[in-house]
Design a protein around this motif. Structure first.
Motif, PDB file in Angstrom:
ATOM      1  N   GLU A  57       0.945  -1.321   0.343  1.00 10.53           N
ATOM      2  CA  GLU A  57       0.448  -0.265   0.442  1.00 10.53           C
ATOM      3  C   GLU A  57       1.012   1.655   0.151  1.00 10.53           C
ATOM      4  OE1 GLU A  57      -3.350   0.660   2.929  1.00 10.53           O
ATOM      5  OE2 GLU A  57      -1.609   1.067   4.129  1.00 10.53           O
ATOM      6  N   LEU A  58       1.083   2.268  -0.394  1.00  6.67           N
ATOM      7  CA  LEU A  58       1.458   3.334  -0.453  1.00  6.67           C
ATOM      8  C   LEU A  58       0.926   4.481  -1.235  1.00  6.67           C
ATOM      9  CD1 LEU A  58       3.467   2.338  -4.053  1.00  6.67           C
ATOM     10  CD2 LEU A  58       4.063   2.479  -1.431  1.00  6.67           C
ATOM     11  N   VAL A  60      -0.058   8.813  -1.825  1.00  2.00           N
ATOM     12  CA  VAL A  60      -0.115   9.188  -3.469  1.00  2.00           C
ATOM     13  C   VAL A  60       1.235   9.583  -3.809  1.00  2.00           C
ATOM     14  CG1 VAL A  60      -0.536  11.470  -5.356  1.00  2.00           C
ATOM     15  CG2 VAL A  60      -2.168  10.215  -3.466  1.00  2.00           C
ATOM     16  N   CYS A  61       2.286  10.514  -3.212  1.00  2.00           N
ATOM     17  CA  CYS A  61       3.864  11.099  -2.971  1.00  2.00           C
ATOM     18  C   CYS A  61       4.821  10.215  -3.374  1.00  2.00           C
ATOM     19  CB  CYS A  61       3.585  11.477  -1.432  1.00  2.00           C
ATOM     20  SG  CYS A  61       5.545  11.904  -1.043  1.00  2.00           S
ATOM     21  N   ASP A  62       4.348   8.183  -2.137  1.00  2.00           N
ATOM     22  CA  ASP A  62       5.609   7.118  -2.709  1.00  2.00           C
ATOM     23  C   ASP A  62       5.496   6.738  -4.293  1.00  2.00           C
ATOM     24  OD1 ASP A  62       6.234   6.998   0.199  1.00  2.00           O
ATOM     25  OD2 ASP A  62       4.711   5.716   0.754  1.00  2.00           O
ATOM     26  N   ILE A  63       4.240   6.990  -4.822  1.00  2.96           N
ATOM     27  CA  ILE A  63       4.241   6.783  -6.608  1.00  2.96           C
ATOM     28  C   ILE A  63       4.766   7.693  -7.179  1.00  2.96           C
ATOM     29  CG2 ILE A  63       2.084   5.933  -7.695  1.00  2.96           C
ATOM     30  CD1 ILE A  63       0.762   5.114  -5.357  1.00  2.96           C
ATOM     31  N   SER A  64       4.391   9.504  -6.723  1.00  5.73           N
ATOM     32  CA  SER A  64       5.359   9.643  -7.537  1.00  5.73           C
ATOM     33  C   SER A  64       6.740   9.739  -7.589  1.00  5.73           C
ATOM     34  CB  SER A  64       4.794  11.066  -7.274  1.00  5.73           C
ATOM     35  OG  SER A  64       3.072  11.825  -6.477  1.00  5.73           O
ATOM     36  N   GLU A  65       6.917   9.672  -6.678  1.00  2.00           N
ATOM     37  CA  GLU A  65       8.899   9.860  -6.166  1.00  2.00           C
ATOM     38  C   GLU A  65       9.165   7.925  -7.043  1.00  2.00           C
ATOM     39  OE1 GLU A  65      10.094  11.392  -4.744  1.00  2.00           O
ATOM     40  OE2 GLU A  65      12.317  10.470  -5.077  1.00  2.00           O
ATOM     41  N   ALA A  66       8.615   6.526  -6.815  1.00  4.02           N
ATOM     42  CA  ALA A  66       8.526   5.730  -7.221  1.00  4.02           C
ATOM     43  C   ALA A  66       8.649   5.556  -8.996  1.00  4.02           C
ATOM     44  CB  ALA A  66       7.895   4.103  -6.854  1.00  4.02           C
ATOM     45  N   GLU A  92      -5.540   8.764   5.501  1.00  4.79           N
ATOM     46  CA  GLU A  92      -5.060   8.574   6.752  1.00  4.79           C
ATOM     47  C   GLU A  92      -3.863  10.144   7.393  1.00  4.79           C
ATOM     48  OE1 GLU A  92      -2.924   5.451   7.914  1.00  4.79           O
ATOM     49  OE2 GLU A  92      -2.077   6.582   8.977  1.00  4.79           O
ATOM     50  N   GLY A  93      -4.688  10.764   7.949  1.00  7.82           N
ATOM     51  CA  GLY A  93      -4.124  12.368   7.865  1.00  7.82           C
ATOM     52  C   GLY A  93      -3.927  13.057   6.803  1.00  7.82           C
ATOM     53  N   LYS A  94      -2.727  13.295   6.475  1.00  8.27           N
ATOM     54  CA  LYS A  94      -2.809  14.515   5.040  1.00  8.27           C
ATOM     55  C   LYS A  94      -2.690  13.626   4.509  1.00  8.27           C
ATOM     56  CE  LYS A  94      -0.192  17.419   6.432  1.00  8.27           C
ATOM     57  NZ  LYS A  94       1.053  18.461   7.055  1.00  8.27           N
ATOM     58  N   GLN A  95      -2.101  12.445   4.637  1.00 12.59           N
ATOM     59  CA  GLN A  95      -2.234  11.116   3.102  1.00 12.59           C
ATOM     60  C   GLN A  95      -3.275  10.237   2.872  1.00 12.59           C
ATOM     61  OE1 GLN A  95       0.577  11.343   5.774  1.00 12.59           O
ATOM     62  NE2 GLN A  95       1.355  13.228   4.298  1.00 12.59           N
ATOM     63  N   VAL A  96      -3.610   9.640   1.737  1.00  9.68           N
ATOM     64  CA  VAL A  96      -4.023   8.798   0.844  1.00  9.68           C
ATOM     65  C   VAL A  96      -3.352   8.183   0.372  1.00  9.68           C
ATOM     66  CG1 VAL A  96      -6.360   8.467  -0.524  1.00  9.68           C
ATOM     67  CG2 VAL A  96      -5.576  10.611   0.071  1.00  9.68           C
ATOM     68  N   TYR A  97      -3.828   6.508   0.776  1.00  9.61           N
ATOM     69  CA  TYR A  97      -3.167   5.187   0.831  1.00  9.61           C
ATOM     70  C   TYR A  97      -3.561   4.923   0.213  1.00  9.61           C
ATOM     71  CZ  TYR A  97       0.136   6.529   4.928  1.00  9.61           C
ATOM     72  OH  TYR A  97       0.963   6.939   5.323  1.00  9.61           O
ATOM     73  N   TYR A  98      -3.377   4.393  -1.109  1.00 11.42           N
ATOM     74  CA  TYR A  98      -3.845   3.670  -2.485  1.00 11.42           C
ATOM     75  C   TYR A  98      -2.994   1.756  -2.548  1.00 11.42           C
ATOM     76  CZ  TYR A  98      -5.956   7.311  -4.304  1.00 11.42           C
ATOM     77  OH  TYR A  98      -6.303   8.672  -5.268  1.00 11.42           O
ATOM     78  N   SER A  99      -4.314   0.934  -2.134  1.00 14.90           N
ATOM     79  CA  SER A  99      -4.040  -0.631  -3.059  1.00 14.90           C
ATOM     80  C   SER A  99      -4.569  -1.261  -3.684  1.00 14.90           C
ATOM     81  CB  SER A  99      -4.176  -1.293  -0.995  1.00 14.90           C
ATOM     82  OG  SER A  99      -5.591  -0.327  -0.920  1.00 14.90           O
ATOM     83  N   LEU A 100      -3.956  -2.121  -4.243  1.00 13.39           N
ATOM     84  CA  LEU A 100      -5.091  -2.958  -5.592  1.00 13.39           C
ATOM     85  C   LEU A 100      -6.284  -3.363  -4.266  1.00 13.39           C
ATOM     86  CD1 LEU A 100      -2.347  -5.076  -6.658  1.00 13.39           C
ATOM     87  CD2 LEU A 100      -3.234  -2.694  -7.772  1.00 13.39           C
TER      88      LEU A 100
END
Lengths: 118, 118
Positions: A57-58, A60-66, A92-100
């Motif tokens: 699970e990542l 948006v920011c992680d995905i942009s980086e990757a 979760e707070g400011k982040q939004v986590y995405y998963s399959l």
DNA sequence: TTTACATATGAGCACTTGTTCATATGTTTG
DNA sequence: CAAACATATGAACAAGTGCTCATATGTAAA
């Protein structure tokens, strides 16, 4: 005269087969939806996002980086993936986590990889 | 400054996860090919052709008739399907007969249908 | 509340894609 | 050979798509 005025006279058509195809064909909506689904898989950015989510699970920011892409570009694609129910999101707070969203994604991608690696 | 100048400061990135994603990612070519493959499935005309070929081997003319489309439009799409190795062709006199190239096509389509019918 | 950060989204543009139309290629028949 | 038929293909155009840029929304900290 129909569309085939200059092609395919009666004697050459396999009428029984054509009728069988017409009879067995899924309804128009299902065909359209199916194509729409595959259209979503048909972009390398979205494929990369999905493969990234295979790992974990990542946000948006992680995905942009990757992916080395802007947050906006990734966010746009994530929305498309979410609309097609291929990914789900969780804030979760400011982040939004995405998963399959489900296992179909994995199966479809695996079959696709099988095909191109032949 | 990189692409992410205004987003996602160091403390918010899950660096270990991003590194893992980068490490496990298939090479660029495979990703591109995979997206290209799905792009082929992502058009309702081509989906209809593939589903028609589930029933039987058909000549171009049969397919045009079954889909109610011009021979030219169908022929263009058949070439795309053949280039992606999703269908194969066989000439018999003036006709050219098309059929599914392998089982991946069926599996991928079946998974796709599964997904949209949920 | 104000500020800062993470994400979402609308508009615009360059690029891609599916169809049509005209025509070329390949095959059989006369 | 020429004529007829099935299929393939190139060019052109309309419609769709992915990215960028600017900005809006949502959340947490000061």
């Amino acid at each position: 005269m129909g569309i085939h005025a200059e092609c395919c006279d009666e004697q050459c058509i396999h009428k029984n087969l054509v009728d069988k195809v017409l009879a067995e064909q899924p309804d128009e909506d299902a065909l359209y939806d199916l194509a729409e689904l595959f259209k979503v898989f048909g972009d390398s950015t979205r494929v990369r996002i999905l493969i990234a989510l295979f790992e974990a699970e990542l946000c948006v920011c992680d995905i942009s980086e990757a992916l080395g892409m802007t947050q906006s570009a990734v966010s746009h694609q994530l929305q498309i993936l979410r609309t097609s129910k291929l990914v789900k999101s969780r804030r979760e707070g400011k982040q939004v986590y995405y998963s399959l969203a489900d296992d179909h994604v994995v199966t479809i991608m695996a079959q696709g990889l099988d095909h191109i690696l032949e």
